[in-house]
Design an enzyme around this catalytic site. Structure first.
Site, short mmCIF file in Angstrom:
data_model
loop_
_atom_site.label_atom_id
_atom_site.label_comp_id
_atom_site.label_asym_id
_atom_site.label_seq_id
_atom_site.Cartn_x
_atom_site.Cartn_y
_atom_site.Cartn_z
CE LYS A 191 -8.33 -6.68 1.86
NZ LYS A 191 -8.07 -5.73 1.94
CB SER A 211 -3.49 -6.70 1.74
OG SER A 211 -5.58 -5.49 2.52
CB SER A 235 -4.84 -2.19 1.35
OG SER A 235 -3.93 -3.21 2.27
#
EC number: 6.3.5.7
Lengths: 509, 521
Positions: A79, A160, A184
Site C-alpha cells: 500500500k 482504504s 481498512s
C-alpha cells in the site's frame, strides 16, 4: 488462466525449488497482469525494472539453493502509505505526490529480506481516510467482481486498502500489505473476496507506515488463502527497536500444517448479539448464521455473547481518529518535503496555501474537527471521554475472552460479519459523505482496533449479485494462531475460489 | 516549553535615575519572582533519535529522518536522558514518578518540523523538589533561601530559525531539533534578582557536578525565563510578565531587578501591568516587549501515542542486574556525587572556614580545587592564609581584570610557590598581588626567580623598618597629629607611607607594631 495462480505460496516456492516454475516467469506474468488490469486502478505505481531485477536475483538464489525463505520470488504489492526507499510514496495525496522516502518501512525491509518481489505500490483513500478507495488523487479502484466495469455500474473495492485487496484478488500478486486502522484491510478483503488479517496491535512494526491513528494502525495482510497469510505474517511480525509500541516478547512463528484436521471440539465460538445491527443485509446475516451452524455441527461450542458497548464504539473511534489526524497532519507544512505552495510571502501564508492545496476535503474536515476536540475547553468533554469509552470497549472483549462475569463462559474466537453487505455500487457509495460511509462501513471492524485485538476477514460465498461476502473472526491479543486455525478450517469447508470471476477470465483469455 | 517569539521594533525606554527616588516607596510593595529553566542534557544522541547532540556542528548535519519529521518515523526514548533526568530530580529532592507520560504540544513554526513538541505535561518525570541556596548580595550578609521545584520534565528542543530581513528569507537549522532538555519549573518563591541569579548559580553547580548539562548560557545550553510580578503587601499577586532571552547569570539579576523596578514605576504612575512576554536586552540593559505570536495559542495537548508510558523501578534495592528495560531509580541515585551544599558544610566543619568563605569557594570550582590541593600538599600553611589569598587576592584580581578564574593564566605550581613564600614571610601580600599580575601576563615565569630577580623579598630587618617608619612619621605630620589626638584610623595613612617608601616590600605587621610603639612616646 495461469495455473500457478492456484498454488499456495508454499507450493509456489516448492515449484521454484524443483525448477518446474521460474520466478522470473511469475514476475513477468505479474507485471503483464498489472498492465492488463490497469483499468481496475489497483496500483498507483508499478516498479517493473525493480521487480524484474528482484525476480532475476531470486531465480539465481533458487539455482544455487540458497533461497532466503518460503517467500523468495513471491510477487507482492504494498500500500502506498508504507515508505519504500527511493520509490515514491504518496498516500494517494497531493501533499506527498512527490515524496520519495530515503528509507524502508520495517515491513518492507523484512519482506525484502525474505526475498519477495515488489510489483508496485497500491491505491488507497487519501492518507487512508476512507472505506472505499474512492478518495484518491489517482482515482478510485474498481472491484474486480463487478459484472460491468463501464460507467457507473461498477462496485467499489472497499478501503482504504482497496488497491492491495484488488492486486491480490486479481491474481497480480500472491500477497499484499495494507494498513488497518478501523477496518481498512478487512473491509476491502471482504468486498474483494480475499483473506485480510489485522494482527494484534504491536505485533507488527509501524515504523515507516505513514500514520493515520498511531494508537490503532496495524499493518495488514492480504492473501488468497489462510496458509499464505500465515507465511506473510511470519515474515513481518516481531519486535522492532524502531517502534516503541511493538510487543517486546520475541515472536514465535506460527506453524499450522493441515487446517482440515483441526479438531473443533475444544473451540468455543462467541456470536456477539450487538453485531446483528441495523443495516445488516439478509444475505450477510444468512451467511453468518450458516457458518455458525457449520462450526457447531462440527463440534465447536457456539454461543451468543454480549459486547454491550459496541454501538458506542464507532462514535468514539471517530473522535479519536480525528484528534490523531489533526496532530499527525501538522507536519505537512511544505518546508522539509512534500507539496509546497508557490506563495512564500510569509511563513503563515506558505503553510496555509500548502495545506489548502495538498489535502482533500476529507483530510481537511478531520483536521479541523480533531483540533476542535483537542482545544483546552473541549479536551475533557470529547477526547478524554472517548478514551474512557475506549477502555470500556476493550473491557467488553476482555470479559468474553479472558475474565467472564457470573456464569458466562469465555470464548476463543468471535464470529461476526465484516461488512453489512456485499460491495456497494460506486454511484451509491459516493452519494453519501465520507463520514457517513465510514460510520456504516467500519461498524463491525473498528472495535478490534479500539481494543488492539487480532481480527481476520475470510471470504465465504458469493451474493446473488455475484459479489463476495466475507465474515470476520476476532480473538484475544496475540492469539493469532487460534484465529488462523479456525479461519483455515472454515476456508477448507466453504471452498471459496478467489479467482473465479469474469474479469480475471476476460483479462487472461 | 520553549517558544519562539518575535521582537517588536519598539525602542527601549530607559528608566534610569528615578529608581533611587522610587525605591523608598517600594517598601510597601512586594515583588514575586518564579523561574523556568531549560537545561540541555549532555548526551551523545538526541532525546528520541540517534542523531548526534553536539553544539556547533555544521548546519543541518546532526539531523535524523525523525528530527526532520519524515512521515512514518517514530520516537525511541533515549535511556541516557531518562537517567540524567532521574539523577537531577533526586539531587533536587524531587518525588520521582513511577509512571510518567509524554504529550504532544502543538504549534506551527518552521523550526518545529513536526508541528508539535514532545514534552511531559500531564505526568512529568518528577515533582515537588526543593532547592536551598545561598544568596550573595555584595555588602550584605549571605543568607539562605528555598525555592520549591514544582515539576521536572523531559522534552524536545526545537531547531533554529534565521531570518534575513533584507532578502526576506528564512533559513532553518535542525541540528538542535529534538535535542534533549529538562525543564525545571520553580514556584514563585523568590523576591529579587539576586535571589534568582543565586538560585541559577546553585543549579548550575548541581547540574555540572552531575554532568547533566554544560550550563553554557552563551550557547543556550541553559536558558532561564523569569516570571515577575509585584503586589502591595497583604494583597493578591499582581499581573505577571515573563522575561526571556537572558543570556548570562549576571543578566538574570540585572533583568529581574530592572523589570521589578519597571513594574513599580508603571504602577506608581497609575498604570497597569499587562500580561506579556518581554525580552532582556543586554546592551541597553532593559526589558522590551516581544510580539508574542503564541499569546492566544491553544496548544491542543494530546498524549503521544507512539511512546508507551515511562515506567521506573522505585524499589529501594539498587538491583541493576535484571535484564529488564525498566530503569531502577536506586541504581542511578546511588552514584550521585557530593552536592555543593554538602561541600560547603564539609569545608566549614573540616577546615573551620567561615560560611561566606565556603560559599565563595564552592561557587568558584577552580578556587575550591586549589584550596583542597594546597591543604593536602602543604599542610603547614594555615587554611585561612590560603582562603584569604584565593579570595581577597586571586579572585579580586580576576574580577578587576574582568576574567573568569578559569581563564586566569596562573598555574597551580605558581600558586604553591607564592603561598609558600608568603607563609615563610619571604614576601608580603603586596608582592603576591604583583606576582599574580606578572604571571597572568607570562605564565612561563618562575616564582622564586621572579622574587629574586625583581627584589621582591619582604623587608624584615628591624633597623630598616624603624628607619622607614621614622621617615614616614616625618612626612605625615598631619596624620601623626590626628592619631595622637585619638583618631586611630589616621595610622593607615602613615602605614601607607611606609609601604610606599619601601616600594611595598616592608613587613606590614612589623610596621604597625613599630609605628604604634614610636607614636606612643
Amino acid at each position: 488462466m495461469k495455473r500457478h495462480l492456484q498454488l499456495t505460496i508454499k507450493q509456489l516456492s516448492a515449484s521454484y525449488a524443483d525448477g518446474s516454475i521460474s520466478p522470473r516467469l511469475v514476475v513477468d506474468h505479474a507485471l503483464d497482469d498489472a498492465v492488463k488490469l490497469k483499468h481496475l486502478n489497483a496500483f498507483i505505481r508499478i516498479s517493473p525494472e525493480n521487480s524484474l531485477h528482484q525476480g532475476k536475483e531470486s531465480e539465481h538464489r533458487y539455482e544455487n539453493k540458497n533461497q532466503l525463505s518460503v517467500l523468495d520470488g513471491v510477487p507482492i504489492a504494498i500500500k502506498d502509505n508504507f515508505c519504500t526507499k527511493n520509490l515514491t510514496t504518496t498516500c494517494a495525496s497531493g501533499m506527498l505526490s512527490n515524496f520519495v522516502p530515503p528509507y524502508n518501512a520495517t515491513v518492507c525491509e523484512r519482506l525484502a529480506a525474505s526475498g519477495t518481489v515488489l510489483v508496485g505500490k497500491t491505491n488507497m483513500d487519501q492518507f487512508a481516510m476512507g472505506s472505499g478507495t474512492v478518495d484518491s488523487i489517482f482515482g478510485p479502484t474498481k472491484n474486480i467482481w463487478s459484472n460491468d466495469l463501464s460507467d457507473n455500474k461498477w462496485h467499489i473495492a472497499g478501503g482504504s486498502s482497496g488497491g492491495s485487496a484488488t492486486a491480490v484478488a486479481a491474481g497480480i500478486c500472491y500477497a499484499a500489505i495494507g494498513s488497518d486502522t478501523g477496518g481498512s484491510t478487512r473491509n476491502p478483503a471482504s468486498y474483494c473476496g480475499v483473506v485480510g488479517l489485522k494482527p494484534t496491535y504491536g505485533l507488527v512494526s509501524r515504523h515507516g507506515l505513514i500514520p493515520l491513528v498511531n494508537s490503532m494502525d496495524v499493518p495488514g495482510v492480504f492473501t488468497r488463502n489462510v496458509s499464505d497469510c500465515v507465511d506473510i505474517l511470519n515474515a513481518i511480525a516481531g519486535p522492532d527497536a524502531k517502534d516503541s509500541t511493538t510487543i517486546r516478547r520475541p515472536f514465535k512463528k506460527i506453524d499450522i500444517p493441515f487446517f482440515e484436521d483441526f479438531d473443533l471440539r475444544n473451540v468455543r465460538v462467541g456470536i456477539p448479539k450487538e453485531y446483528h445491527c441495523e443495516g445488516l443485509t439478509k444475505e450477510v446475516l444468512e451467511t453468518w448464521m450458516k457458518v455458525a451452524d457449520l462450526l457447531e455441527d462440527n463440534g465447536a461450542h457456539v454461543e451468543q455473547v454480549s459486547l454491550p458497548n459496541t454501538a458506542a464504539s464507532i462514535f468514539v473511534y471517530s473522535i479519536l481518529n480525528q484528534c490523531e489526524v489533526a496532530s499527525n497532519m501538522a507536519r505537512y507544512d511544505g518546508i522539509e518535503y512534500g507539496h509546497r505552495a508557490g506563495n512564500e510571502s510569509s511563513t503563515e501564508e506558505l503553510y496555509a496555501n500548502t495545506r489548502a492545496e495538498g489535502f482533500n476535503t476529507v483530510v481537511k474536515t478531520r483536521i479541523l474537527t480533531g483540533n476542535y476536540f483537542l482545544l483546552r475547553k473541549n479536551y475533557q468533554k470529547y477526547f478524554e471521554k472517548a478514551l474512557r469509552v475506549r477502555r470500556l470497549i476493550a473491557d467488553d472483549f476482555k470479559r468474553v475472552f479472558e475474565t467472564p462475569k457470573n456464569n458466562e463462559k469465555i470464548v476463543d474466537v468471535l464470529l461476526t460479519p465484516t461488512t453489512l453487505s456485499d460491495a456497494p455500487l460506486y454511484s451509491d457509495f459516493i452519494s453519501q459523505s465520507n463520514r457517513d460511509q465510514c460510520a456504516v462501513q467500519d461498524f463491525c471492524t473498528q472495535p478490534a482496533n479500539m481494543a488492539g485485538i487480532p481480527a481476520i476477514s475470510i471470504p465465504i460465498r458469493l451474493s446473488k449479485r455475484g459479489l463476495p461476502i466475507g465474515l470476520q473472526l476476532m480473538s484475544r491479543s496475540l492469539n493469532e494462531e487460534m484465529l488462523l486455525r479456525v479461519a483455515g478450517w472454515i476456508e477448507a469447508q466453504v471452498e471459496f475460489d478467489c479467482l473465479e470471476n469474469e474479469q480475471i477470465y476476460a483479462a487472461r483469455s | 516549553m520553549y517558544r519562539k517569539l518575535l521582537f517588536s521594533k519598539s525602542s527601549c525606554r530607559r528608566l534610569s535615575t528615578q529608581y533611587q527616588v522610587a525605591k523608598a516607596q517600594l517598601q510597601d510593595w512586594k515583588s514575586v519572582v518564579g523561574l523556568e529553566v531549560h537545561a540541555q542534557l549532555l548526551t551523545k544522541s538526541k532525546l528520541f533519535s540517534g542523531s548526534s547532540n553536539v553544539f556547533g556542528a555544521p548546519l543541518n548535519t546532526a539531523v535524523s529522518y525523525f528530527d526532520a519529521s519524515l512521515p512514518g518515523t517514530l520516537p525511541v526514548l533515549n535511556r541516557k536522558c531518562v537517567e540524567i533526568g532521574i539523577k537531577t530530580a533526586a539531587a533536587l529532592g524531587c518525588r520521582i514518578n513511577e509512571v510518567s507520560m509524554f504529550d504532544r504540544k502543538h504549534y506551527f513554526y518552521a523550526d518545529l518540523p513536526v508541528g508539535y513538541q514532545i514534552t511531559q505535561q500531564r505526568a512529568a518525570l518528577a515533582n515537588d523538589g526543593e532547592l536551598k541556596f545561598p544568596v550573595i548580595v555584595p555588602g550584605k550578609k549571605t543568607y539562605y533561601k528555598k525555592a520549591r521545584l514544582l515539576q521536572l520534565q523531559l522534552e524536545q528542543d526545537s531547531g533554529k530559525s534565521l531570518h534575513d530581513e533584507e532578502l526576506k528569507r528564512s533559513l532553518v537549522d535542525l541540528n538542535r531539533a529534538g535535542a534533549p532538555l529538562i525543564e525545571l519549573v520553580f514556584a514563585p518563591d523568590l523576591e529579587t534578582g539576586e535571589e534568582a541569579s543565586s538560585l541559577v548559580k546553585e543549579l548550575i553547580l548541581i547540574l555540572k557536578s552531575l554532568h547533566a548539562c554544560s550550563c553554557k548560557m552563551e550557547e543556550g545550553a541553559l536558558r532561564v525565563d523569569a516570571n515577575i510580578s509585584i503586589h502591595k503587601c497583604g494583597e493578591p499577586f499582581g499581573v505577571r510578565t515573563e522575561v526571556k532571552n537572558i543570556g548570562s547569570v549576571r543578566s538574570i539579576s540585572q533583568a529581574i531587578t530592572y523589570e521589578i523596578q519597571r513594574q513599580f514605576d508603571v504602577v506608581s504612575k497609575g498604570g497597569t501591568i499587562t500580561n506579556e512576554t518581554r525580552s532582556w536586552d543586554a546592551t541597553t540593559r532593559c526589558t522590551i516587549p516581544m510580539r508574542d505570536k503564541e499569546v492566544l495559542q491553544d496548544y491542543r495537548f494530546m498524549p503521544e501515542p507512539n511512546l508507551p508510558p515511562l515506567r521506573l523501578n522505585l524499589s529501594s534495592s539498587a538491583d541493576s542486574s535484571t535484564s529488564s528495560d525498566i530503569i531502577s531509580v536506586a541504581s542511578i541515585t546511588k552514584d550521585i556525587p557530593e552536592l555543593p551544599e554538602d561541600t560547603r558544610s564539609n569545608l566549614v566543619k573540616t577546615y573551620q572556614l567561615n560560611q561566606d568563605v565556603a560559599v565563595i569557594l564552592v561557587n568558584e570550582p577552580v578556587l575550591l580545587e586549589y584550596f583542597l590541593n594546597v591543604i593536602e600538599h602543604i599542610p603547614s600553611i594555615p587554611a585561612k592564609l590560603v582562603t584569604n589569598f584565593l579570595i581577597n587576592d586571586l579572585l579580586t584580581f580576576c574580577n578587576k581584570a574582568n576574567i573568569d578564574v578559569e581563564s586566569c593564566q596562573l598555574t597551580y605550581t605558581h600558586l604553591e610557590d607564592i603561598l609558600t613564600a608568603l607563609n615563610a614571610g619571604t614576601i608580603n601580600l603586596q608582592a603576591c598581588r604583583q606576582l599574580i599580575e606578572i604571571l597572568h601576563q607570562d605564565p612561563t615565569q618562575n616564582v622564586q626567580t621572579l622574587i629574586r630577580d625583581r627584589n621582591m623579598e619582604q623587608i624584615t630587618e628591624d633597623e630598616t623598618i624603624e628607619q622607614l617608619c621614622r621617615q614616614a612619621i616625618e612626612r605625615q605630620e598631619q596624620a601623626v597629629k590626628q592619631y595622637k589626638s585619638g583618631k586611630k584610623k589616621a595610622l593607615f595613612a602613615i602605614v601607607g607611607e611606609v609601604s610606599k617608601l619601601s616600594k611595598q616590600k616592608a613587613n606590614m605587621k612589623m610596621v604597625v607594631a613599630y609605628l604604634e610603639k614610636m607614636l606612643k612616646s
